[in-house]
Motif scaffolding. Structure first.
Motif, PDB file in Angstrom:
ATOM      1  N   THR A  22       0.814  -1.210   0.000  1.00 26.27           N
ATOM      2  CA  THR A  22       0.000   0.000   0.000  1.00 26.27           C
ATOM      3  C   THR A  22       0.849   1.262   0.000  1.00 26.27           C
ATOM      4  O   THR A  22       0.425   2.281  -0.524  1.00 26.27           O
ATOM      5  CB  THR A  22      -0.958   0.042   1.200  1.00 26.27           C
ATOM      6  OG1 THR A  22      -0.202  -0.066   2.396  1.00 26.27           O
ATOM      7  CG2 THR A  22      -1.989  -1.042   1.099  1.00 26.27           C
ATOM      8  N   SER A  23       2.034   1.209   0.586  1.00 25.00           N
ATOM      9  CA  SER A  23       2.872   2.404   0.582  1.00 25.00           C
ATOM     10  C   SER A  23       3.463   2.666  -0.801  1.00 25.00           C
ATOM     11  O   SER A  23       3.782   3.807  -1.126  1.00 25.00           O
ATOM     12  CB  SER A  23       3.986   2.289   1.620  1.00 25.00           C
ATOM     13  OG  SER A  23       4.889   1.266   1.255  1.00 25.00           O
ATOM     14  N   CYS A  24       3.570   1.652  -1.619  1.00 21.76           N
ATOM     15  CA  CYS A  24       4.088   1.853  -2.975  1.00 21.76           C
ATOM     16  C   CYS A  24       3.031   2.409  -3.920  1.00 21.76           C
ATOM     17  O   CYS A  24       3.351   3.214  -4.789  1.00 21.76           O
ATOM     18  CB  CYS A  24       4.610   0.532  -3.542  1.00 21.76           C
ATOM     19  SG  CYS A  24       6.096  -0.069  -2.746  1.00 21.76           S
ATOM     20  N   PHE A  25       1.783   1.979  -3.758  1.00 24.09           N
ATOM     21  CA  PHE A  25       0.765   2.326  -4.732  1.00 24.09           C
ATOM     22  C   PHE A  25      -0.175   3.447  -4.315  1.00 24.09           C
ATOM     23  O   PHE A  25      -0.675   4.171  -5.149  1.00 24.09           O
ATOM     24  CB  PHE A  25      -0.068   1.084  -5.074  1.00 24.09           C
ATOM     25  CG  PHE A  25       0.744   0.015  -5.732  1.00 24.09           C
ATOM     26  CD1 PHE A  25       1.431   0.263  -6.903  1.00 24.09           C
ATOM     27  CD2 PHE A  25       0.825  -1.238  -5.166  1.00 24.09           C
ATOM     28  CE1 PHE A  25       2.182  -0.727  -7.501  1.00 24.09           C
ATOM     29  CE2 PHE A  25       1.574  -2.238  -5.760  1.00 24.09           C
ATOM     30  CZ  PHE A  25       2.257  -1.971  -6.934  1.00 24.09           C
ATOM     31  N   THR A  26      -0.440   3.592  -3.038  1.00 25.30           N
ATOM     32  CA  THR A  26      -1.413   4.583  -2.605  1.00 25.30           C
ATOM     33  C   THR A  26      -0.990   5.152  -1.255  1.00 25.30           C
ATOM     34  O   THR A  26      -0.141   4.593  -0.580  1.00 25.30           O
ATOM     35  CB  THR A  26      -2.821   3.978  -2.521  1.00 25.30           C
ATOM     36  OG1 THR A  26      -3.729   5.008  -2.162  1.00 25.30           O
ATOM     37  CG2 THR A  26      -2.882   2.860  -1.520  1.00 25.30           C
TER      38      THR A  26
END
Length: 96
Positions: A48-52
Motif C-alpha cells: 500500500t505504501s508503494c501504490f497509494t
C-alpha cells in the motif's frame, strides 16, 4: 523482484508450513497464526505504501487481527479451564 519481497515470501511460507504442520498444543498454533498475520501486515504495508497513500485498510486489518488474537486467547482460556490443558489429544470436539 525486491529482496524484501523474497524474504517476506519465504517467511510467509515458513509460517504457513508451521501452521499447517501437526501441532500438539493450541498455544503454538495460535502463535504461528499471529506470526502469519504479522507477515501479512508487513507485506500489505509495503504494497500500500508503494501504490497509494491511504492506510485505512491497514488499520482495519490491524483491528481484525487484534480481534482474532483476543478470540483465540479467549478460546484457549476456556479450553484450559474445561480440559485442564491445551493439548489437542486431551479433548475431543465431537463429543456432546
Amino acid at each position: 523482484m525486491s529482496p524484501l519481497i523474497i524474504v517476506l515470501s519465504m517467511g510467509l511460507f515458513l509460517f504457513f508450513f508451521s501452521f499447517i504442520s501437526k501441532r500438539k498444543h493450541l498455544l503454538s498454533t495460535l502463535l504461528s497464526l499471529e506470526g502469519l498475520m504479522l507477515i501479512f501486515f508487513v507485506l500489505f504495508y509495503f504494497l500500500t505504501s508503494c501504490f497509494t497513500s491511504t492506510f485505512t485498510l491497514m488499520l482495519l486489518f490491524l483491528v481484525l487481527t487484534a480481534c482474532e488474537g483476543a478470540l483465540g486467547l479467549a478460546l484457549l482460556v476456556s479450553i484450559v479451564r474445561s480440559y485442564g490443558g491445551d493439548q489437542f489429544n486431551s479433548f475431543n470436539s465431537l463429543q456432546c
